[in-house]
Design a protein around this motif. Structure first.
Motif, PDB file in Angstrom:
ATOM      1  N   THR A 328      85.870 -43.136 -21.966  1.00  4.74           N
ATOM      2  CA  THR A 328      86.445 -43.574 -20.694  1.00  4.74           C
ATOM      3  C   THR A 328      86.862 -42.374 -19.851  1.00  4.74           C
ATOM      4  OG1 THR A 328      87.205 -45.677 -21.632  1.00  4.74           O
ATOM      5  CG2 THR A 328      88.301 -44.915 -19.635  1.00  4.74           C
ATOM      6  N   GLY A 329      87.532 -41.417 -20.491  1.00  2.00           N
ATOM      7  CA  GLY A 329      87.909 -40.204 -19.785  1.00  2.00           C
ATOM      8  C   GLY A 329      86.705 -39.366 -19.391  1.00  2.00           C
ATOM      9  N   LEU A 330      85.740 -39.272 -20.286  1.00  2.12           N
ATOM     10  CA  LEU A 330      84.541 -38.478 -20.034  1.00  2.12           C
ATOM     11  C   LEU A 330      83.784 -38.996 -18.815  1.00  2.12           C
ATOM     12  CD1 LEU A 330      82.979 -36.126 -21.516  1.00  2.12           C
ATOM     13  CD2 LEU A 330      81.547 -37.921 -22.487  1.00  2.12           C
ATOM     14  N   LEU A 331      83.745 -40.323 -18.669  1.00  2.00           N
ATOM     15  CA  LEU A 331      83.005 -40.940 -17.570  1.00  2.00           C
ATOM     16  C   LEU A 331      83.846 -41.095 -16.304  1.00  2.00           C
ATOM     17  CD1 LEU A 331      81.144 -43.714 -19.604  1.00  2.00           C
ATOM     18  CD2 LEU A 331      80.177 -41.580 -18.714  1.00  2.00           C
ATOM     19  N   GLY A 332      85.114 -40.713 -16.391  1.00  2.00           N
ATOM     20  CA  GLY A 332      85.959 -40.754 -15.209  1.00  2.00           C
ATOM     21  C   GLY A 332      86.360 -42.149 -14.781  1.00  2.00           C
ATOM     22  N   ARG A 333      86.377 -43.098 -15.708  1.00  2.00           N
ATOM     23  CA  ARG A 333      86.784 -44.455 -15.364  1.00  2.00           C
ATOM     24  C   ARG A 333      88.305 -44.564 -15.377  1.00  2.00           C
ATOM     25  NH1 ARG A 333      82.382 -44.037 -13.775  1.00  2.00           N
ATOM     26  NH2 ARG A 333      80.764 -45.655 -13.799  1.00  2.00           N
ATOM     27  N   ASP A 334      88.814 -45.488 -14.576  1.00  2.00           N
ATOM     28  CA  ASP A 334      90.263 -45.635 -14.452  1.00  2.00           C
ATOM     29  C   ASP A 334      90.911 -46.168 -15.722  1.00  2.00           C
ATOM     30  OD1 ASP A 334      90.197 -44.734 -11.848  1.00  2.00           O
ATOM     31  OD2 ASP A 334      90.024 -46.746 -10.992  1.00  2.00           O
ATOM     32  N   SER A 335      90.180 -46.979 -16.471  1.00  2.22           N
ATOM     33  CA  SER A 335      90.744 -47.588 -17.674  1.00  2.22           C
ATOM     34  C   SER A 335      89.623 -47.997 -18.608  1.00  2.22           C
ATOM     35  CB  SER A 335      91.592 -48.818 -17.321  1.00  2.22           C
ATOM     36  OG  SER A 335      90.760 -49.859 -16.819  1.00  2.22           O
ATOM     37  N   GLU A 336      89.989 -48.204 -19.863  1.00  2.00           N
ATOM     38  CA  GLU A 336      89.021 -48.707 -20.839  1.00  2.00           C
ATOM     39  C   GLU A 336      88.554 -50.105 -20.451  1.00  2.00           C
ATOM     40  OE1 GLU A 336      91.258 -48.325 -24.463  1.00  2.00           O
ATOM     41  OE2 GLU A 336      91.698 -46.233 -23.982  1.00  2.00           O
ATOM     42  N   ARG A 337      89.491 -50.909 -19.907  1.00  2.00           N
ATOM     43  CA  ARG A 337      89.130 -52.256 -19.475  1.00  2.00           C
ATOM     44  C   ARG A 337      88.066 -52.218 -18.383  1.00  2.00           C
ATOM     45  NH1 ARG A 337      88.647 -56.405 -21.836  1.00  2.00           N
ATOM     46  NH2 ARG A 337      86.609 -56.163 -20.906  1.00  2.00           N
ATOM     47  N   ALA A 338      88.191 -51.271 -17.459  1.00  2.00           N
ATOM     48  CA  ALA A 338      87.208 -51.155 -16.378  1.00  2.00           C
ATOM     49  C   ALA A 338      85.827 -50.812 -16.926  1.00  2.00           C
ATOM     50  CB  ALA A 338      87.664 -50.100 -15.370  1.00  2.00           C
ATOM     51  N   LEU A 339      85.782 -49.903 -17.900  1.00  2.00           N
ATOM     52  CA  LEU A 339      84.494 -49.546 -18.494  1.00  2.00           C
ATOM     53  C   LEU A 339      83.902 -50.724 -19.252  1.00  2.00           C
ATOM     54  CD1 LEU A 339      82.288 -47.498 -19.116  1.00  2.00           C
ATOM     55  CD2 LEU A 339      83.683 -46.665 -21.025  1.00  2.00           C
ATOM     56  N   ARG A 381      68.741 -40.640 -21.409  1.00  2.00           N
ATOM     57  CA  ARG A 381      67.738 -40.548 -20.345  1.00  2.00           C
ATOM     58  C   ARG A 381      68.458 -40.465 -19.005  1.00  2.00           C
ATOM     59  NH1 ARG A 381      62.367 -39.757 -22.062  1.00  2.00           N
ATOM     60  NH2 ARG A 381      62.034 -40.936 -23.990  1.00  2.00           N
ATOM     61  N   SER A 382      67.760 -39.937 -18.006  1.00  2.00           N
ATOM     62  CA  SER A 382      68.351 -39.840 -16.668  1.00  2.00           C
ATOM     63  C   SER A 382      68.623 -41.211 -16.076  1.00  2.00           C
ATOM     64  CB  SER A 382      67.427 -39.052 -15.746  1.00  2.00           C
ATOM     65  OG  SER A 382      66.168 -39.697 -15.621  1.00  2.00           O
ATOM     66  N   THR A 383      67.991 -42.234 -16.623  1.00  2.00           N
ATOM     67  CA  THR A 383      68.191 -43.592 -16.117  1.00  2.00           C
ATOM     68  C   THR A 383      69.415 -44.277 -16.701  1.00  2.00           C
ATOM     69  OG1 THR A 383      66.674 -44.359 -17.839  1.00  2.00           O
ATOM     70  CG2 THR A 383      65.730 -43.950 -15.652  1.00  2.00           C
ATOM     71  N   HIS A 384      70.052 -43.668 -17.686  1.00  2.00           N
ATOM     72  CA  HIS A 384      71.201 -44.315 -18.315  1.00  2.00           C
ATOM     73  C   HIS A 384      72.423 -44.268 -17.402  1.00  2.00           C
ATOM     74  CE1 HIS A 384      69.288 -43.869 -22.500  1.00  2.00           C
ATOM     75  NE2 HIS A 384      69.396 -45.165 -22.213  1.00  2.00           N
ATOM     76  N   ALA A 385      72.998 -45.430 -17.161  1.00  2.00           N
ATOM     77  CA  ALA A 385      74.228 -45.549 -16.375  1.00  2.00           C
ATOM     78  C   ALA A 385      75.438 -45.420 -17.304  1.00  2.00           C
ATOM     79  CB  ALA A 385      74.247 -46.899 -15.661  1.00  2.00           C
ATOM     80  N   PRO A 386      76.621 -45.182 -16.723  1.00  2.00           N
ATOM     81  CA  PRO A 386      77.824 -45.115 -17.571  1.00  2.00           C
ATOM     82  C   PRO A 386      78.013 -46.342 -18.455  1.00  2.00           C
ATOM     83  CG  PRO A 386      78.309 -44.280 -15.384  1.00  2.00           C
ATOM     84  CD  PRO A 386      76.911 -44.819 -15.323  1.00  2.00           C
ATOM     85  N   ALA A 387      77.643 -47.518 -17.961  1.00  6.21           N
ATOM     86  CA  ALA A 387      77.817 -48.728 -18.769  1.00  6.21           C
ATOM     87  C   ALA A 387      77.010 -48.663 -20.051  1.00  6.21           C
ATOM     88  CB  ALA A 387      77.411 -49.959 -17.952  1.00  6.21           C
ATOM     89  N   ALA A 388      75.796 -48.092 -19.992  1.00  5.46           N
ATOM     90  CA  ALA A 388      74.966 -47.980 -21.188  1.00  5.46           C
ATOM     91  C   ALA A 388      75.594 -47.039 -22.203  1.00  5.46           C
ATOM     92  CB  ALA A 388      73.565 -47.494 -20.811  1.00  5.46           C
ATOM     93  N   ILE A 389      76.223 -45.990 -21.714  1.00  5.80           N
ATOM     94  CA  ILE A 389      76.901 -45.057 -22.628  1.00  5.80           C
ATOM     95  C   ILE A 389      78.133 -45.721 -23.231  1.00  5.80           C
ATOM     96  CG2 ILE A 389      78.077 -42.829 -22.771  1.00  5.80           C
ATOM     97  CD1 ILE A 389      76.223 -41.875 -20.496  1.00  5.80           C
ATOM     98  N   GLY A 390      78.875 -46.459 -22.404  1.00 14.52           N
ATOM     99  CA  GLY A 390      80.022 -47.194 -22.935  1.00 14.52           C
ATOM    100  C   GLY A 390      79.602 -48.188 -23.996  1.00 14.52           C
ATOM    101  N   TYR A 391      78.499 -48.888 -23.745  1.00 11.23           N
ATOM    102  CA  TYR A 391      78.000 -49.827 -24.752  1.00 11.23           C
ATOM    103  C   TYR A 391      77.623 -49.102 -26.037  1.00 11.23           C
ATOM    104  CZ  TYR A 391      74.949 -52.843 -27.394  1.00 11.23           C
ATOM    105  OH  TYR A 391      74.391 -53.559 -28.429  1.00 11.23           O
ATOM    106  N   ALA A 392      76.921 -47.971 -25.917  1.00 11.90           N
ATOM    107  CA  ALA A 392      76.517 -47.216 -27.104  1.00 11.90           C
ATOM    108  C   ALA A 392      77.716 -46.844 -27.961  1.00 11.90           C
ATOM    109  CB  ALA A 392      75.751 -45.959 -26.688  1.00 11.90           C
ATOM    110  N   VAL A 393      78.836 -46.521 -27.307  1.00 13.82           N
ATOM    111  CA  VAL A 393      80.027 -46.089 -28.050  1.00 13.82           C
ATOM    112  C   VAL A 393      80.631 -47.248 -28.841  1.00 13.82           C
ATOM    113  CG1 VAL A 393      82.414 -45.313 -27.765  1.00 13.82           C
ATOM    114  CG2 VAL A 393      80.556 -44.105 -26.611  1.00 13.82           C
ATOM    115  N   ILE A 394      80.829 -48.412 -28.210  1.00 12.46           N
ATOM    116  CA  ILE A 394      81.435 -49.505 -28.971  1.00 12.46           C
ATOM    117  C   ILE A 394      80.450 -50.034 -30.025  1.00 12.46           C
ATOM    118  CG2 ILE A 394      83.028 -50.101 -27.120  1.00 12.46           C
ATOM    119  CD1 ILE A 394      81.297 -52.571 -26.535  1.00 12.46           C
TER     120      ILE A 394
END
Length: 516
Positions: A328-339, A381-394
């Protein structure tokens, strides 16, 4: 320079007026990121909670320490807050219970002065000492129920003897974190079976200190606290502290428990087959067993439960909810809930094409016992959005918990439906993913965020004469999440890649660790 991580702000959950005739119980939970003090009524109502953040110091890569004096300051702040808000409620307290982060080493001299900052459960500096200990005492896993791992207490003392010999020579006693708080609260050096089982000095089957294990690390019984069961009396509160917080005199304290055993008591997981998943700073898959069942070959933990005559097995991962905080911090999101809200919008194709994440930010325990393991995001990949990275983590955390589940079932332990506790339990997205990955029904409780503190209060209730059948009730289930069969096949394939990736990188982790 030390880096410091901080928890949440001091918070009150409920502030009810409490009838004088009510019997209340106080639970104090010393976590890693915060200390909580919780007031529980004998009608199973959480009347109030005070929470104070704690600092974690990381002076070197792989090190993790806290100041014991910070714990005491937080404890006083939390109890001062309860005393100011709950005058009648505190006057009705009949007993105090303690829960705490396990494995930490608090070293005291002959005047009970703390000799250094406590080395914590997620500290990896003693990997070399674990190897030495295992070679010197091949029978250790059979006695202690566990492999020698850097997180445990005994190897920390070997490291201190090797790297800080002057401090080791002055060490007259070693206490676990919650038991150092007990020393401050009642002046007694006492521990319980569940927490002591995480030291590698306890004969877990016999529920007693092992002279053989102690001698292997240059320690002796005289340096160990007295042992009691978690539901037994474990001290009397100091009179001046009772007066400070508006508590009755001669207030007894329970033996208490390590945080996971306390969480189990808090959700009524006290009978063989009861189990839960905890998504806290670390992750745990916990199952009660009818007897001592050791399976150290797969880094499964066999510990005493907080109640007499009960044991449990655990698979433990060192990074769970903290992985979500990190990304969450790495991606600059305001909160874990937002991610997580962004993650929830991903379709099946995006989830299938997401990177694979190895959640080994602090090394790993079950099943790898690998302090050198590191976190990995693979397949970016360059096509990966922050949401995809957040999903990969959980998803990666869920896969690591699946490794724990497989280790437990391979040891012969039956695992059915699992409760969900810890901060991560607030996420419906993560809970459903766990059900799909583990292929088990997941029960989300109406309130499980304070399970360890509730468990500590319940142990206080038992020490006051309460009955297990009426005290250790299961909480109301707010959601029952069943595995989505359309997802399980896709997730099995991704977990297979997850497992192959660790195997392929294991030797590279070792090289990286040697360089550091």
């Amino acid at each position: 320079m030390d880096s410091v991580s901080r928890g949440h702000k001091l918070a009150a959950i409920v502030d009810f007026a409490v009838p004088v005739c009510m019997a209340n119980y106080l639970g104090i939970d010393l976590g890693t990121s915060s200390l909580k003090a919780l007031l529980l009524s004998d009608r199973h109502e959480v009347l109030d909670v005070a929470e104070v953040p704690l600092a974690v110091y990381t002076p070197h890569t792989g090190w993790s320490e806290q100041s014991a004096e910070d714990w005491w300051a937080a404890c006083c702040e939390a109890l001062d807050a309860l005393a100011s808000r709950q005058v009648a409620g505190m006057a009705a307290v009949r007993s105090i219970g303690l829960s705490g982060q396990m494995h930490g080493a608090v070293l005291l001299d002959d005047e009970d002065v703390v000799l250094r900052r406590a080395i914590l459960w997620n500290d990896g500096r003693s990997a070399e000492d674990c190897a030495v200990l295992s070679r010197c005492l091949p029978d250790l896993p059979q006695i202690a129920g566990n492999l020698a791992m850097p997180g445990f207490t005994a190897p920390k003392l070997l490291w201190v003897a090797r790297e800080e010999p002057a401090i080791f020579a002055r060490t007259r006693s070693v206490l676990l974190p919650k038991d150092w708080l007990r020393l401050k609260l009642c002046g007694e050096k006492i521990s319980d079976m569940s927490d002591a089982a995480g030291t590698l000095w306890l004969d877990v089957a016999k529920r007693d200190w092992s002279d053989e294990l102690l001698q292997a690390t240059g320690m002796q019984r005289a340096q160990m606290p007295q042992l009691v069961e978690g539901s037994a009396v474990g001290g009397i509160l100091r009179p001046e502290l009772a007066h400070r917080w508006g508590l009755r005199e001669r207030l007894l304290m329970a033996g208490g428990a390590g945080d996971n055993a306390a969480s189990a008591v808090g959700i009524g997981a006290v009978s063989p087959g009861d189990g839960f998943v905890s998504l806290g700073t670390s992750g745990v898959l916990f199952v009660c067993t009818p007897q001592y069942l050791s399976a150290p070959h797969s880094a499964v933990h066999a510990f005493c439960h907080a109640l007499p005559g009960v044991w449990h097995q655990m698979g433990v991962i060192l990074s769970a909810a903290n992985c979500l905080r990190w990304v969450t911090g790495l991606l600059g999101r305001d909160s874990e809930r937002a991610l997580l809200d962004e993650v929830a919008m991903l379709d099946d194709t995006a989830r299938q094409q997401a990177p694979i994440f190895l959640p080994y930010l602090n090394g790993e325990r079950t099943p790898h016992n690998d302090a050198a393991a590191s976190g990995v995001l693979f397949g970016l990949r360059s096509t990966h959005a922050p949401a995809a990275i957040g999903y990969a983590v959980i998803e990666g955390v869920a896969f690591a918990l699946l490794d724990c589940l497989q280790a437990l079932t391979n040891s012969g332990t039956a695992v059915g439906a699992l409760g969900l506790v810890g901060g991560g339990a607030r996420s419906a997205e993560w809970a459903q993913l766990l059900a799909d990955v583990l292929e088990r029904e997941i029960h989300v409780y109406a309130d499980s965020a304070h399970a360890a503190a509730v468990g500590a209060a319940r142990l206080a209730w038992l020490a006051d004469g309460g009955n297990t059948l009426t005290v250790c009730l299961k909480p109301d289930v707010s959601a029952r999440l069943v595995p989505n069969l359309e997802n399980t096949g896709r997730l099995r394939g991704r977990h297979a890649r997850f497992a192959r990736l660790y195997a392929a990188l294991k030797n590279e982790f070792d090289v990286e660790n040697r360089k550091s």
